[in-house]
Structures are given as structure tokens and as C-alpha cells.
Scaffold this motif. Structure first.
Motif, PDB file in Angstrom:
ATOM      1  N   GLU A   1       0.833  -1.201   0.000  1.00 36.85           N
ATOM      2  CA  GLU A   1       0.000   0.000   0.000  1.00 36.85           C
ATOM      3  C   GLU A   1       0.867   1.250   0.000  1.00 36.85           C
ATOM      4  N   SER A   2       0.406   2.269  -0.716  1.00 38.37           N
ATOM      5  CA  SER A   2       1.108   3.558  -0.735  1.00 38.37           C
ATOM      6  C   SER A   2       0.144   4.609  -1.264  1.00 38.37           C
ATOM      7  N   TYR A   3       0.679   5.778  -1.563  1.00 42.65           N
ATOM      8  CA  TYR A   3      -0.118   6.882  -2.067  1.00 42.65           C
ATOM      9  C   TYR A   3       0.050   6.988  -3.579  1.00 42.65           C
ATOM     10  N   ALA A   4      -1.078   7.118  -4.284  1.00 42.00           N
ATOM     11  CA  ALA A   4      -1.074   7.165  -5.738  1.00 42.00           C
ATOM     12  C   ALA A   4      -1.191   8.606  -6.231  1.00 42.00           C
ATOM     13  N   VAL A   5      -1.008   8.777  -7.524  1.00 38.06           N
ATOM     14  CA  VAL A   5      -1.111  10.092  -8.147  1.00 38.06           C
ATOM     15  C   VAL A   5      -2.562  10.559  -8.170  1.00 38.06           C
ATOM     16  N   TYR A   6      -3.471   9.652  -8.481  1.00 36.73           N
ATOM     17  CA  TYR A   6      -4.896   9.959  -8.565  1.00 36.73           C
ATOM     18  C   TYR A   6      -5.659   8.961  -7.704  1.00 36.73           C
ATOM     19  N   LEU A   7      -6.915   9.218  -7.471  1.00 38.29           N
ATOM     20  CA  LEU A   7      -7.755   8.293  -6.723  1.00 38.29           C
ATOM     21  C   LEU A   7      -7.957   7.010  -7.521  1.00 38.29           C
ATOM     22  N   GLY A   8      -8.048   5.893  -6.829  1.00 37.45           N
ATOM     23  CA  GLY A   8      -8.315   4.613  -7.477  1.00 37.45           C
ATOM     24  C   GLY A   8      -7.107   3.713  -7.509  1.00 37.45           C
ATOM     25  N   ASN A   9      -7.350   2.453  -7.797  1.00 33.37           N
ATOM     26  CA  ASN A   9      -6.282   1.452  -7.757  1.00 33.37           C
ATOM     27  C   ASN A   9      -5.529   1.259  -9.056  1.00 33.37           C
ATOM     28  N   SER A  10      -5.938   1.871 -10.133  1.00 34.41           N
ATOM     29  CA  SER A  10      -5.312   1.565 -11.417  1.00 34.41           C
ATOM     30  C   SER A  10      -4.380   2.662 -11.920  1.00 34.41           C
ATOM     31  N   ASN A  11      -3.940   3.552 -11.062  1.00 31.52           N
ATOM     32  CA  ASN A  11      -3.065   4.616 -11.543  1.00 31.52           C
ATOM     33  C   ASN A  11      -1.640   4.430 -11.048  1.00 31.52           C
ATOM     34  N   GLU A  12      -0.762   5.284 -11.526  1.00 32.54           N
ATOM     35  CA  GLU A  12       0.660   5.142 -11.224  1.00 32.54           C
ATOM     36  C   GLU A  12       0.993   5.609  -9.808  1.00 32.54           C
ATOM     37  N   ARG A  13       2.017   4.970  -9.269  1.00 33.55           N
ATOM     38  CA  ARG A  13       2.543   5.349  -7.964  1.00 33.55           C
ATOM     39  C   ARG A  13       4.045   5.566  -8.118  1.00 33.55           C
ATOM     40  N   TYR A  14       4.505   6.691  -7.630  1.00 33.25           N
ATOM     41  CA  TYR A  14       5.903   7.073  -7.786  1.00 33.25           C
ATOM     42  C   TYR A  14       6.619   6.962  -6.442  1.00 33.25           C
ATOM     43  N   PHE A  15       7.806   6.378  -6.488  1.00 34.37           N
ATOM     44  CA  PHE A  15       8.571   6.226  -5.259  1.00 34.37           C
ATOM     45  C   PHE A  15       9.038   7.563  -4.718  1.00 34.37           C
ATOM     46  N   ASP A  16       9.458   8.477  -5.595  1.00 33.61           N
ATOM     47  CA  ASP A  16       9.937   9.767  -5.097  1.00 33.61           C
ATOM     48  C   ASP A  16       8.816  10.559  -4.437  1.00 33.61           C
ATOM     49  N   ASP A  17       7.603  10.502  -4.979  1.00 30.37           N
ATOM     50  CA  ASP A  17       6.466  11.182  -4.345  1.00 30.37           C
ATOM     51  C   ASP A  17       6.171  10.581  -2.973  1.00 30.37           C
ATOM     52  N   ASN A  18       6.202   9.264  -2.898  1.00 32.71           N
ATOM     53  CA  ASN A  18       5.912   8.604  -1.631  1.00 32.71           C
ATOM     54  C   ASN A  18       7.010   8.840  -0.599  1.00 32.71           C
ATOM     55  N   ILE A  19       8.235   8.992  -1.052  1.00 30.24           N
ATOM     56  CA  ILE A  19       9.314   9.334  -0.117  1.00 30.24           C
ATOM     57  C   ILE A  19       9.049  10.707   0.502  1.00 30.24           C
ATOM     58  N   GLY A  20       8.563  11.640  -0.304  1.00 28.66           N
ATOM     59  CA  GLY A  20       8.193  12.954   0.228  1.00 28.66           C
ATOM     60  C   GLY A  20       7.091  12.851   1.268  1.00 28.66           C
ATOM     61  N   VAL A  21       6.095  12.016   1.004  1.00 31.26           N
ATOM     62  CA  VAL A  21       5.023  11.793   1.982  1.00 31.26           C
ATOM     63  C   VAL A  21       5.599  11.190   3.251  1.00 31.26           C
ATOM     64  N   LYS A  22       6.492  10.223   3.106  1.00 33.39           N
ATOM     65  CA  LYS A  22       7.097   9.580   4.272  1.00 33.39           C
ATOM     66  C   LYS A  22       7.876  10.570   5.121  1.00 33.39           C
ATOM     67  N   ILE A  23       8.633  11.426   4.479  1.00 37.53           N
ATOM     68  CA  ILE A  23       9.402  12.440   5.215  1.00 37.53           C
ATOM     69  C   ILE A  23       8.453  13.369   5.972  1.00 37.53           C
ATOM     70  N   ASP A  24       7.384  13.807   5.311  1.00 38.43           N
ATOM     71  CA  ASP A  24       6.409  14.671   5.978  1.00 38.43           C
ATOM     72  C   ASP A  24       5.741  13.963   7.155  1.00 38.43           C
ATOM     73  N   MET A  25       5.387  12.698   6.979  1.00 38.96           N
ATOM     74  CA  MET A  25       4.743  11.948   8.062  1.00 38.96           C
ATOM     75  C   MET A  25       5.697  11.757   9.242  1.00 38.96           C
ATOM     76  N   THR A  26       6.959  11.530   8.934  1.00 37.96           N
ATOM     77  CA  THR A  26       7.952  11.409  10.006  1.00 37.96           C
ATOM     78  C   THR A  26       8.096  12.730  10.753  1.00 37.96           C
ATOM     79  N   ASP A  27       8.129  13.835  10.022  1.00 36.43           N
ATOM     80  CA  ASP A  27       8.200  15.157  10.652  1.00 36.43           C
ATOM     81  C   ASP A  27       6.971  15.418  11.521  1.00 36.43           C
ATOM     82  N   MET A  28       5.791  15.066  11.011  1.00 34.85           N
ATOM     83  CA  MET A  28       4.556  15.265  11.787  1.00 34.85           C
ATOM     84  C   MET A  28       4.574  14.436  13.068  1.00 34.85           C
ATOM     85  N   TYR A  29       5.092  13.218  12.968  1.00 36.94           N
ATOM     86  CA  TYR A  29       5.205  12.381  14.162  1.00 36.94           C
ATOM     87  C   TYR A  29       6.144  13.026  15.183  1.00 36.94           C
ATOM     88  N   GLU A  30       7.279  13.520  14.708  1.00 44.10           N
ATOM     89  CA  GLU A  30       8.238  14.151  15.620  1.00 44.10           C
ATOM     90  C   GLU A  30       7.660  15.404  16.268  1.00 44.10           C
TER      91      GLU A  30
END
Length: 103
Positions: free
Chosen positions: A16-45
Motif C-alpha cells: 500500500e502507498s499513495y497514488a497520483v490519482y484516486l483509485g487502484n489503477s493509476n501510477e505510484r511514484y517512489f519519489d512522491d511517496n518518499i516525500g510523503v514519508k518524510i512529511d509523516m515522520t516530521d509530523m510524528y516528531e
């Protein structure tokens, strides 16, 4: 958190991860998800709210699926892609350190 969670999905039964658009059939980018991960880590801290850490770990599990030793190692740019770039590999290395800084 409900707005960004609308973009969470599993594509072809993959992690599971975050996609570009809503729904299960679209592209997912690792660099975009890394940005989300960094933000989530910052929010946790900032808040100590474990929901942010849970989301950071969810994204990390997805990022791991894009890592391999092909082309000398690193993280692919997008899921099911053939290229590896600095925009995904370098932040993944830094974000791993941020998530697991207590090791």
C-alpha cells in the motif's frame, strides 16, 4: 489526514502507498511517496501522534519494493518503471535514517 488517505491504494496486490490519482489503477511514484514519508515522520516528531509514524512505515514498506541491486542499487523512480534516479534514491537513504534513527 482523511484527504491524503483517499489516495492510498494497493496496485496489483502490491504494498500500500499513495497514488497520483484516486483509485487502484493509476501510477505510484517512489519519489512522491518518499516525500510523503518524510512529511509523516516530521509530523510524528512534532506531535508524537503514532498515526503519522504508522503512515511513514506504510510508505517505507512500499519504498522497499522499489529497491534492488539492478543498475548498481538504488530506488526506482516509479512503480513498474525501469529507471533509477537521484530524486528517489537519495531521499530514500535520508528518510530511512530519519525513520530508524533509534537503531
Amino acid at each position: 489526514m482523511t484527504s491524503i488517505d483517499k489516495f492510498r491504494n494497493t496496485t496489483n496486490g502490491n504494498a500500500e502507498s499513495y497514488a497520483v490519482y484516486l483509485g487502484n489503477s493509476n501510477e505510484r511514484y517512489f519519489d512522491d511517496n518518499i516525500g510523503v514519508k518524510i512529511d509523516m515522520t516530521d509530523m510524528y516528531e512534532m506531535t508524537s501522534d503514532t498515526k503519522y509514524l504508522d503512515r511513514a512505515e506504510l510508505v517505507w514498506d512500499f519504498i522497499l519494493t522499489g529497491m534492488n541491486d539492478k543498475m548498481g542499487g538504488g530506488v526506482h523512480w516509479k512503480e513498474f518503471g525501469n529507471s533509477k534516479n537521484m530524486c528517489s534514491t537519495a531521499p530514500a537513504a535520508l528518510s530511512r535514517k530519519a525513520l530508524f534513527s533509534n537503531e
